[in-house]
Design an enzyme around this catalytic site. Sequence first.
Site, PDB file in Angstrom:
ATOM      1  N   CYS A  66      -5.407  -9.059  -4.457  1.00 55.18           N
ATOM      2  CA  CYS A  66      -4.999  -9.797  -3.265  1.00 55.18           C
ATOM      3  C   CYS A  66      -4.997  -8.833  -2.076  1.00 55.18           C
ATOM      4  O   CYS A  66      -5.131  -7.616  -2.243  1.00 55.18           O
ATOM      5  CB  CYS A  66      -3.616 -10.412  -3.451  1.00 55.18           C
ATOM      6  SG  CYS A  66      -2.280  -9.194  -3.615  1.00 55.18           S
ATOM      7  N   HIS A  96       0.698  -2.870 -10.433  1.00 52.67           N
ATOM      8  CA  HIS A  96       0.779  -2.970 -11.895  1.00 52.67           C
ATOM      9  C   HIS A  96      -0.609  -3.062 -12.509  1.00 52.67           C
ATOM     10  O   HIS A  96      -1.010  -4.096 -13.049  1.00 52.67           O
ATOM     11  CB  HIS A  96       1.634  -4.176 -12.292  1.00 52.67           C
ATOM     12  CG  HIS A  96       3.091  -3.966 -12.055  1.00 52.67           C
ATOM     13  ND1 HIS A  96       3.965  -4.977 -11.738  1.00 52.67           N
ATOM     14  CD2 HIS A  96       3.841  -2.827 -12.070  1.00 52.67           C
ATOM     15  CE1 HIS A  96       5.182  -4.482 -11.584  1.00 52.67           C
ATOM     16  NE2 HIS A  96       5.123  -3.177 -11.785  1.00 52.67           N
ATOM     17  N   HIS A 185      12.819  -6.175 -12.364  1.00 52.29           N
ATOM     18  CA  HIS A 185      11.544  -5.958 -11.681  1.00 52.29           C
ATOM     19  C   HIS A 185      11.764  -5.206 -10.375  1.00 52.29           C
ATOM     20  O   HIS A 185      12.712  -5.480  -9.632  1.00 52.29           O
ATOM     21  CB  HIS A 185      10.874  -7.308 -11.410  1.00 52.29           C
ATOM     22  CG  HIS A 185       9.440  -7.196 -10.974  1.00 52.29           C
ATOM     23  ND1 HIS A 185       9.082  -6.867  -9.693  1.00 52.29           N
ATOM     24  CD2 HIS A 185       8.280  -7.380 -11.658  1.00 52.29           C
ATOM     25  CE1 HIS A 185       7.759  -6.851  -9.599  1.00 52.29           C
ATOM     26  NE2 HIS A 185       7.248  -7.153 -10.778  1.00 52.29           N
ATOM     27  N   GLU A 187      10.428  -5.265  -7.514  1.00 53.38           N
ATOM     28  CA  GLU A 187      10.506  -6.056  -6.282  1.00 53.38           C
ATOM     29  C   GLU A 187      11.870  -6.712  -6.133  1.00 53.38           C
ATOM     30  O   GLU A 187      12.457  -6.712  -5.049  1.00 53.38           O
ATOM     31  CB  GLU A 187       9.406  -7.127  -6.264  1.00 53.38           C
ATOM     32  CG  GLU A 187       9.421  -7.944  -4.979  1.00 53.38           C
ATOM     33  CD  GLU A 187       8.468  -9.127  -5.011  1.00 53.38           C
ATOM     34  OE1 GLU A 187       8.814 -10.169  -4.432  1.00 53.38           O
ATOM     35  OE2 GLU A 187       7.378  -9.004  -5.607  1.00 53.38           O
ATOM     36  N   SER A 317       2.785  -6.823 -15.290  1.00 52.54           N
ATOM     37  CA  SER A 317       2.479  -7.576 -14.073  1.00 52.54           C
ATOM     38  C   SER A 317       3.037  -8.988 -14.179  1.00 52.54           C
ATOM     39  O   SER A 317       2.583  -9.789 -14.999  1.00 52.54           O
ATOM     40  CB  SER A 317       0.963  -7.634 -13.852  1.00 52.54           C
ATOM     41  OG  SER A 317       0.632  -8.596 -12.876  1.00 52.54           O
ATOM     42  N   ASN A 319       2.870 -11.533 -12.005  1.00 52.11           N
ATOM     43  CA  ASN A 319       1.974 -12.628 -11.611  1.00 52.11           C
ATOM     44  C   ASN A 319       0.924 -12.899 -12.693  1.00 52.11           C
ATOM     45  O   ASN A 319       0.512 -14.038 -12.891  1.00 52.11           O
ATOM     46  CB  ASN A 319       1.337 -12.357 -10.247  1.00 52.11           C
ATOM     47  CG  ASN A 319       0.221 -11.345 -10.280  1.00 52.11           C
ATOM     48  OD1 ASN A 319      -0.935 -11.676 -10.510  1.00 52.11           O
ATOM     49  ND2 ASN A 319       0.546 -10.076 -10.059  1.00 52.11           N
TER      50      ASN A 319
END
Length: 402
Positions: A66, A96, A185, A187, A317, A319
């Site tokens: 992305c 990741h 995580h 984030e 990861s 996502n």
Amino acid sequence: MDTKAFKRSLQKSDNYHRKGFGHEAEVTSQLESEYQSSLIEQIRANNYRLQQGDVTIRLAEAFGFCWGVERAVAMAYETRTHFPNEQIWITNEIIHNPSVNQRLREMSVGFIAVEDGKKDFSVVGAGDVVILPAFGASVQEMQLLHEKDCKIVDTTCPWVSKVWNTVEKHKKKEYTSIIHGKYKHEETVATSSFAGKYLVVLNLQEAEYVANYIINGGNRDEFLDKFKNAISAGFDPERDLERIGIANQTTMLKTETEQMGKLFERTMMKKYGTSNLNDHFQSFNTICDATQERQDAMLELVEEKLDLMIVIGGFNSSNTTHLQEIAIERQLPSYHIDSVNRIISADEIEHKPLHQEVEVARNWLPSGSIVVGVTSGASTPDKVVEDVINKIFELKATAVAV
């Protein structure tokens, strides 16, 4: 701590860098040679399909790197170019993806070690260069590095920064931030450090537990034990669930985040009345566009007749894991791998089943004509996807020859 004031002060520092260093052309050429793929471009141009022998590859129409990830990797490469002789660290993985992180190690970029869940910053010296990864770093980490007089290169994705701004708004109005995410995580750790009172909720089941507590009350000690690792210090469910705001880890499943938002909106409406909703509930759209696009493309892909699905991305990861969930929900044979090295043979593949440890599956590649769906997480370079596709072609061609 006034986190907003600290961030403003940090950003004005001469040691803080949020943009590149003017080496875009050089770095772009390097990134293209290392991570892009002519085969993937060919498949894109051919309506995301490629047939070779008795294998048809069906590629998702949104996958892989992305913009935020590409930006972070480019900034890391620029940092190495701009500081050729200085010690450079990353507070965690830049993204990741094992191949990208390994490439940075080869460029003599150090990774802060994690021991018992805590990062060991003792190795960082005064004046060292430290890169903050795409998913950000906590306020406490930034403060520590600032006090060490480090040169800070901040590659935090703007979508993550948007979530931080959201929880800052919650804090200003004394709302508790309910964060849809995984409390461990990186984030979510960073996001919660910007929040005031917060509660991290993993999934819809946990959200329903919280909603029921808001409406009907419950066992306070049970609540605190259930969320002991996912709440702010001194959290009291009797007091801190009266005014709530919704935020999320940007890589979570979009549909689940939306369901949670609607659930808590209905809950606060039922508890306090429609006319008082705005005094008890806030919701901002913090779902990342790239995450949403990849999930939407996966939802379209699994509606087709596929024999199996290959999901490529780091095992840590988030996502990528959620892309895998979509395949599993459709009861489609699916294998989450992080590189072509996981494909051992036409009979064996090393993969990570959903919420389980890595294992070896047998008889994974069907004989005869097959259609293979392929997608990859937002941290996966096209070159890695190309390697996997070529390996599948090779294995099937060998099987036919035999």
